[in-house]
Design an enzyme around this catalytic site. Structure first.
Site, PDB file in Angstrom:
ATOM      1  N   CYS A 233     -30.539  -9.628  20.157  1.00 29.54           N
ATOM      2  CA  CYS A 233     -31.996  -9.652  20.381  1.00 29.54           C
ATOM      3  C   CYS A 233     -32.608  -8.818  19.265  1.00 29.54           C
ATOM      4  CB  CYS A 233     -32.344  -9.089  21.749  1.00 29.54           C
ATOM      5  SG  CYS A 233     -31.487  -9.899  23.122  1.00 29.54           S
ATOM      6  N   ALA A 234     -32.742  -9.397  18.095  1.00 23.76           N
ATOM      7  CA  ALA A 234     -32.832  -8.618  16.858  1.00 23.76           C
ATOM      8  C   ALA A 234     -34.217  -8.094  16.500  1.00 23.76           C
ATOM      9  CB  ALA A 234     -32.300  -9.459  15.696  1.00 23.76           C
ATOM     10  N   PRO A 236     -37.795  -6.371  16.179  1.00 28.61           N
ATOM     11  CA  PRO A 236     -38.372  -6.547  14.844  1.00 28.61           C
ATOM     12  C   PRO A 236     -37.468  -6.183  13.680  1.00 28.61           C
ATOM     13  CG  PRO A 236     -39.188  -4.527  15.777  1.00 28.61           C
ATOM     14  CD  PRO A 236     -38.332  -5.158  16.846  1.00 28.61           C
ATOM     15  N   ASN A 238     -35.331  -3.216  12.827  1.00 30.41           N
ATOM     16  CA  ASN A 238     -34.895  -1.911  12.308  1.00 30.41           C
ATOM     17  C   ASN A 238     -33.397  -1.694  12.515  1.00 30.41           C
ATOM     18  OD1 ASN A 238     -37.304  -1.031  11.257  1.00 30.41           O
ATOM     19  ND2 ASN A 238     -37.941   0.066  13.083  1.00 30.41           N
ATOM     20  N   ASP A 257     -33.430 -14.165  17.727  1.00 33.06           N
ATOM     21  CA  ASP A 257     -34.589 -13.752  18.512  1.00 33.06           C
ATOM     22  C   ASP A 257     -35.416 -14.991  18.853  1.00 33.06           C
ATOM     23  OD1 ASP A 257     -35.845 -10.814  19.106  1.00 33.06           O
ATOM     24  OD2 ASP A 257     -37.393 -12.361  19.096  1.00 33.06           O
ATOM     25  N   ARG A 262     -42.340 -12.528  15.765  1.00 27.25           N
ATOM     26  CA  ARG A 262     -41.565 -11.307  15.512  1.00 27.25           C
ATOM     27  C   ARG A 262     -40.478 -11.573  14.470  1.00 27.25           C
ATOM     28  NH1 ARG A 262     -41.241  -7.211  19.521  1.00 27.25           N
ATOM     29  NH2 ARG A 262     -38.979  -7.258  19.512  1.00 27.25           N
ATOM     30  N   CYS A 356     -34.271   0.899  26.127  1.00 29.09           N
ATOM     31  CA  CYS A 356     -35.231   2.003  26.069  1.00 29.09           C
ATOM     32  C   CYS A 356     -35.714   2.307  27.481  1.00 29.09           C
ATOM     33  CB  CYS A 356     -36.405   1.646  25.167  1.00 29.09           C
ATOM     34  SG  CYS A 356     -35.962   1.520  23.441  1.00 29.09           S
TER      35      CYS A 356
END
Length: 415
Positions: A233-234, A236, A238, A257, A262, A356
């Site tokens: 799920c790459a 954006p 970073n 993605d 995005r 997160c």
């Protein structure tokens, strides 16, 4: 005017809970994503202050045709931003009330007993403010090295204090001081709110603005040079650019993605960062066939699926409410599917799962359920990054009951 309209639309979408801030910014199709994100973020940061000022000046009562979200963005830029550079007829309306708005701002400072705008953000009367997170800067080793970046900042008048020995040192940074992170070898740490968006190194892709928790998944996955890796799920991107740096642009990264906007932004960012070993696909990772010969040599997978974002300490006011039980169940269901699917790649040696979120339903419970499904085959190989801290699944602390006893750390990540 396009910038203010786009920012107002994002604020409206946040209020309707149509998605997270970053998602709505990318979906806006506004050309300068970073400019839009910065404006909306700062408007949200000052949201309560702006509400007070606008109410005191009776702006919306006087200008009934002025949309509230657009008014808030315009007033932010007038009083706290770079001044109204555009805005058309709406700008004219707001400027009619400039003196009254500035007077309300002055009165608010007197009431709060503060002298500068930033001090208005200090919590008062039960208000809650997100903690200040240091500005983390990852050196992009595809284009430069840590020593050269440190020397550059020294020439710009910054004071380099060396590698931090304790985490407490990071919170004491001020002015133009900076440190090397105590754990990650290419991560520099500056005081909160240090702005590098106009810096030469950032514009050239020599440094990446990436929070520490966002750097941990690729660092812990640590694929060797020439390895084949999947970033499930790459966007954006970073973490993808970080993996490319670890691989030294050798080997291969398959990045997936579903969001085309995005992914387009990610493509631009990867080019700026000098990434050449990545193959992007606008495709759902769950539709990828693990038995496809194309992925026969995939030995490392990074899975950072959609989550509630509840562990982000820099969450903004519009995003602070706890996720509902229904949303958590839906997210956890997708996360289990994605993790289970990732474990089916035949040559897999190591997988890093990161979120997160501080919700147990999205972390320990997901990992435990999937390990039960797959037996012991992967229990010594799977690493979970829970809120920015690695937890090995082959030792103490496996399972929901044990996990409840472990103290979880909140993540500081910006995807």
């Amino acid at each position: 005017m396009a910038l203010y309209s786009a920012a107002a639309s994002v604020l409206a979408g946040l209020q309707r809970r149509e998605g997270a801030l970053k998602t709505l910014v990318y979906k806006s199709r506004f050309q300068n994503v970073k400019q839009l994100y910065a404006l909306v973020s700062e408007t949200l940061r000052y949201s309560l202050v702006l509400d007070s000022i606008m109410a005191g000046a009776a702006l919306l009562k006087a200008e009934k045709k002025l949309p509230p979200h657009l008014a808030k963005v315009l007033v932010y830029d007038l009083l706290f931003g770079k001044g109204l550079k555009c805005g058309g007829r709406w700008k004219v309306l707001v400027l009619k009330h400039r003196a009254r708005l500035q007077a309300e701002l002055a009165r608010l400072k007197v009431r709060r007993k503060v002298s500068c705008n930033e001090d208005l953000l200090v919590p008062t009367d039960g208000m809650i403010q997100a903690p200040q997170v240091p500005r983390y800067v990852r050196v992009n080793t595809l284009k430069t090295c840590k020593d050269d970046v440190v020397d550059y900042f020294k020439r710009q008048g910054y004071s380099y204090l060396g590698r931090a020995a304790r985490m407490e040192e990071l919170s004491s940074l001020s002015g133009k001081q900076f440190l090397l992170d105590p754990h990650l070898p290419e991560l520099l740490v500056f005081p909160p709110k240090t702005d590098f968006h106009e810096n030469r190194l950032y514009v050239a892709g020599h440094i990446i603005l990436q929070d520490k928790a966002s750097c941990l998944p690729a660092f812990l996955l640590s694929p060797p040079s020439e390895a084949h890796v999947i970033d499930a799920c790459a966007a954006p991107g970073n973490k993808t650019s970080h993996m490319a740096a670890i691989l030294k642009n050798k080997g291969r990264i398959f990045a997936f993605d579903l969001d085309p906007n995005r992914l387009a932004t990610m493509s631009t960012m990867l080019v700026q960062a000098g990434v050449s070993c990545c193959e992007l696909a606008n495709q759902d990772f769950l539709t990828i066939d693990p038995s496809d010969p194309k992925y026969n040599n995939v030995t490392y997978i990074l899975l950072d699926p959609s989550c509630s974002g509840s562990g982000m300490v820099n969450r903004l006011p519009a995003e602070e409410s706890a996720p509902s039980s229904e949303r958590l169940r839906a997210l956890a269901g997708f996360q289990r599917k994605a993790l289970s699917h990732a474990l089916r790649f035949p040559a897999l040696q190591r997988l890093a799962y990161s979120t997160c979120s501080v919700q147990q339903e999205e972390n320990e419970d997901v990992v435990w359920d999937v390990l039960q499904e797959h037996g012991t085959a992967f229990s010594s190989l799977l690493a979970e990054v829970d809120g920015g801290a690695e937890r090995s699944q082959d030792g103490e602390g496996r399972g929901p009951l044990a996990a409840r006893k472990k103290r979880r750390k909140k993540s500081q990540c910006v995807k």
